[in-house]
Design a protein around this motif. Structure first.
Motif, PDB file in Angstrom:
ATOM      1  N   PHE A  56     -23.045   0.279 -47.285  1.00 41.37           N
ATOM      2  CA  PHE A  56     -21.914   0.889 -48.211  1.00 41.37           C
ATOM      3  C   PHE A  56     -22.537   2.257 -48.619  1.00 41.37           C
ATOM      4  O   PHE A  56     -21.625   2.856 -48.810  1.00 41.37           O
ATOM      5  CB  PHE A  56     -21.939  -0.245 -49.490  1.00 41.37           C
ATOM      6  CG  PHE A  56     -20.882   0.383 -50.332  1.00 41.37           C
ATOM      7  CD1 PHE A  56     -19.512  -0.375 -50.287  1.00 41.37           C
ATOM      8  CD2 PHE A  56     -20.908   1.371 -51.158  1.00 41.37           C
ATOM      9  CE1 PHE A  56     -18.506   0.058 -51.308  1.00 41.37           C
ATOM     10  CE2 PHE A  56     -20.036   1.861 -51.877  1.00 41.37           C
ATOM     11  CZ  PHE A  56     -18.986   1.135 -52.131  1.00 41.37           C
ATOM     12  N   ALA A  57     -23.914   2.377 -48.831  1.00 42.89           N
ATOM     13  CA  ALA A  57     -24.476   3.504 -49.359  1.00 42.89           C
ATOM     14  C   ALA A  57     -24.140   4.705 -48.330  1.00 42.89           C
ATOM     15  O   ALA A  57     -23.988   5.986 -48.674  1.00 42.89           O
ATOM     16  CB  ALA A  57     -25.794   3.464 -49.852  1.00 42.89           C
ATOM     17  N   ARG A  82     -24.912  -9.339 -47.280  1.00 43.48           N
ATOM     18  CA  ARG A  82     -24.547  -8.665 -48.338  1.00 43.48           C
ATOM     19  C   ARG A  82     -25.537  -9.144 -49.579  1.00 43.48           C
ATOM     20  O   ARG A  82     -25.855 -10.193 -49.491  1.00 43.48           O
ATOM     21  CB  ARG A  82     -22.951  -9.294 -48.950  1.00 43.48           C
ATOM     22  CG  ARG A  82     -22.234  -8.084 -49.918  1.00 43.48           C
ATOM     23  CD  ARG A  82     -21.215  -8.715 -50.258  1.00 43.48           C
ATOM     24  NE  ARG A  82     -20.002  -8.005 -49.188  1.00 43.48           N
ATOM     25  CZ  ARG A  82     -19.321  -7.001 -49.114  1.00 43.48           C
ATOM     26  NH1 ARG A  82     -19.593  -6.102 -50.118  1.00 43.48           N
ATOM     27  NH2 ARG A  82     -18.586  -6.786 -48.159  1.00 43.48           N
ATOM     28  N   GLU A  85     -26.494  -6.538 -56.405  1.00 44.82           N
ATOM     29  CA  GLU A  85     -27.440  -5.437 -57.062  1.00 44.82           C
ATOM     30  C   GLU A  85     -27.816  -6.018 -58.481  1.00 44.82           C
ATOM     31  O   GLU A  85     -27.365  -7.057 -59.111  1.00 44.82           O
ATOM     32  CB  GLU A  85     -26.238  -4.292 -57.499  1.00 44.82           C
ATOM     33  CG  GLU A  85     -25.651  -3.695 -56.376  1.00 44.82           C
ATOM     34  CD  GLU A  85     -26.428  -2.390 -55.739  1.00 44.82           C
ATOM     35  OE1 GLU A  85     -26.311  -1.382 -56.548  1.00 44.82           O
ATOM     36  OE2 GLU A  85     -27.015  -2.710 -55.134  1.00 44.82           O
ATOM     37  N   VAL A 122     -23.848   2.871 -53.197  1.00 46.02           N
ATOM     38  CA  VAL A 122     -23.236   1.568 -53.777  1.00 46.02           C
ATOM     39  C   VAL A 122     -23.916   1.472 -55.235  1.00 46.02           C
ATOM     40  O   VAL A 122     -22.986   0.660 -55.804  1.00 46.02           O
ATOM     41  CB  VAL A 122     -23.781   0.263 -52.834  1.00 46.02           C
ATOM     42  CG1 VAL A 122     -25.156   0.286 -52.623  1.00 46.02           C
ATOM     43  CG2 VAL A 122     -23.324  -0.938 -53.405  1.00 46.02           C
ATOM     44  N   ASP A 123     -25.131   1.914 -55.451  1.00 42.12           N
ATOM     45  CA  ASP A 123     -25.736   1.631 -56.901  1.00 42.12           C
ATOM     46  C   ASP A 123     -24.806   2.693 -57.818  1.00 42.12           C
ATOM     47  O   ASP A 123     -24.645   2.146 -58.747  1.00 42.12           O
ATOM     48  CB  ASP A 123     -27.146   2.003 -56.936  1.00 42.12           C
ATOM     49  CG  ASP A 123     -27.899   1.511 -55.969  1.00 42.12           C
ATOM     50  OD1 ASP A 123     -27.617   0.190 -55.601  1.00 42.12           O
ATOM     51  OD2 ASP A 123     -28.833   1.985 -55.631  1.00 42.12           O
ATOM     52  N   THR A 126     -21.317   0.917 -58.354  1.00 44.44           N
ATOM     53  CA  THR A 126     -21.695  -0.217 -59.007  1.00 44.44           C
ATOM     54  C   THR A 126     -21.484   0.310 -60.720  1.00 44.44           C
ATOM     55  O   THR A 126     -21.019  -0.520 -61.402  1.00 44.44           O
ATOM     56  CB  THR A 126     -22.704  -1.114 -58.642  1.00 44.44           C
ATOM     57  OG1 THR A 126     -22.611  -1.542 -57.335  1.00 44.44           O
ATOM     58  CG2 THR A 126     -22.898  -2.327 -59.436  1.00 44.44           C
ATOM     59  N   ASN A 210     -23.490  -5.153 -51.920  1.00 48.48           N
ATOM     60  CA  ASN A 210     -23.901  -4.178 -50.923  1.00 48.48           C
ATOM     61  C   ASN A 210     -24.113  -4.847 -49.515  1.00 48.48           C
ATOM     62  O   ASN A 210     -24.848  -5.553 -49.316  1.00 48.48           O
ATOM     63  CB  ASN A 210     -25.323  -3.374 -51.276  1.00 48.48           C
ATOM     64  CG  ASN A 210     -25.543  -2.276 -50.450  1.00 48.48           C
ATOM     65  OD1 ASN A 210     -24.590  -1.713 -49.561  1.00 48.48           O
ATOM     66  ND2 ASN A 210     -26.625  -1.747 -50.371  1.00 48.48           N
ATOM     67  N   ILE A 271     -14.223   2.927 -49.031  1.00 47.74           N
ATOM     68  CA  ILE A 271     -15.203   3.553 -49.701  1.00 47.74           C
ATOM     69  C   ILE A 271     -14.830   4.968 -49.994  1.00 47.74           C
ATOM     70  O   ILE A 271     -15.013   5.370 -50.964  1.00 47.74           O
ATOM     71  CB  ILE A 271     -16.502   3.547 -48.947  1.00 47.74           C
ATOM     72  CG1 ILE A 271     -17.049   2.082 -48.831  1.00 47.74           C
ATOM     73  CG2 ILE A 271     -17.565   4.507 -49.614  1.00 47.74           C
ATOM     74  CD1 ILE A 271     -18.347   1.730 -47.767  1.00 47.74           C
TER      75      ILE A 271
END
Length: 282
Positions: A56-57, A82, A85, A122-123, A126, A210, A271
């Motif tokens: 994702f990132a 997956r 987090e 992703v972080d 989130t 993620n 995304i």
């Protein structure tokens, strides 16, 4: 980044492949951000021995850095899992729950230093999604991007950020050692690999995970692509890989070949929409 989620994933895959005698040996090459990592990958030509971990990132990291590169021009191999987090704080932190943290973020978002992975990753998404639940916009957060969990961990333990967010496997050993506390995990249920309450248990209706996958070079010959797919498909059904998923509390979300190829294009578009909605990209 050493100690980060992509490196952890690469090592987990390599170790499982070796244990199952599907691979003789491997090395891991680290790059500190998405453009450098994907740029290095695309610069390699005629490499039948090269794979890239993505997730994702990476699309967000590319977009927010203004890179023209895209994960969709590589050869998709498989989406392998997956990971939830985790929001963590130093053991001495005043925050005892995710709601304690959210109260301070709502009152003065710029006063709460939040450490996580790359801007737009992703972080970041989130925590932006979480902040949205208390009416705080993503651009108002004091979000500090790190190249990965390896560089973030010392700043969390040392209190140089109020809270850190990353994949659970990046923090699990430090939580077990009593160097960090978990405020919340984003999984639907509690996890074995890391001790902490879910967001849902604390009254926040949010789950998140993620995904990570494997890419091969665009110029990989068809015969080598077929062989790579066979090896990764074989790995997925092995005891070693199942044990890895259990040990790390990773969700077994697997798709390969054409199914992953179609999915990753849709996911990349999704995304970009999320980042645009949060005004993290134009």
């Amino acid at each position: 980044n050493i100690g980060g989620g992509y490196g952890t994933t690469a090592i987990a895959i390599g170790d499982a492949l070796k244990k199952e005698e599907l691979l003789k040996d491997y090395t891991v090459t680290y790059r500190s951000n998405a453009p450098l990592g994907l740029g290095y990958f695309y610069d390699q030509k005629n490499r039948k021995d090269l794979l890239l971990i993505t997730g994702f990132a990476m699309p967000g990291g590319l977009a927010t850095n203004g890179s023209k590169l895209s994960i969709t021009t590589a050869t998709p191999i498989a989406g392998i899992m997956r990971e939830a987090e985790a929001f963590v704080v130093p053991t001495s932190s005043k925050y005892k729950s995710i709601n304690d943290l959210l109260a301070d973020i709502k009152a003065n978002p710029k006063a709460v230093a939040i450490g996580g992975g790359n801007y737009g990753g992703v972080d970041h998404v989130t925590v932006a999604t979480l902040a949205e639940t208390v009416g705080v916009k993503a651009l108002d957060l004091n979000y500090i991007p790190y190249s990965g969990g390896g560089s973030l961990v010392p700043d969390v333990i040392g209190g140089r950020v109020a809270v850190g967010i990353a994949g659970t496997s990046e923090f699990a050993s430090y939580v077990a050692a009593g160097k960090m506390r978990v405020l919340a995990v984003t999984s639907p249920k509690k996890l074995k690999a890391i001790k902490g309450k879910t967001l849902v248990e604390q009254g926040v209706d949010l789950t998140f995970g993620n995904w990570r996958g494997i890419l091969a070079p665009a110029d990989l010959p068809a015969a080598d692509l077929l062989n790579t797919l066979k090896v990764i498909d074989a790995l997925h059904s092995t005891k070693s890989w199942k044990d890895t998923l259990t040990a790390k509390s990773w969700i077994d979300e697997y798709r390969s070949g054409d199914a992953f190829s179609k999915w990753i294009k849709t996911e990349n578009t999704a995304i970009m929409k999320v980042l645009a909605d949060f005004k993290l990209i134009k």
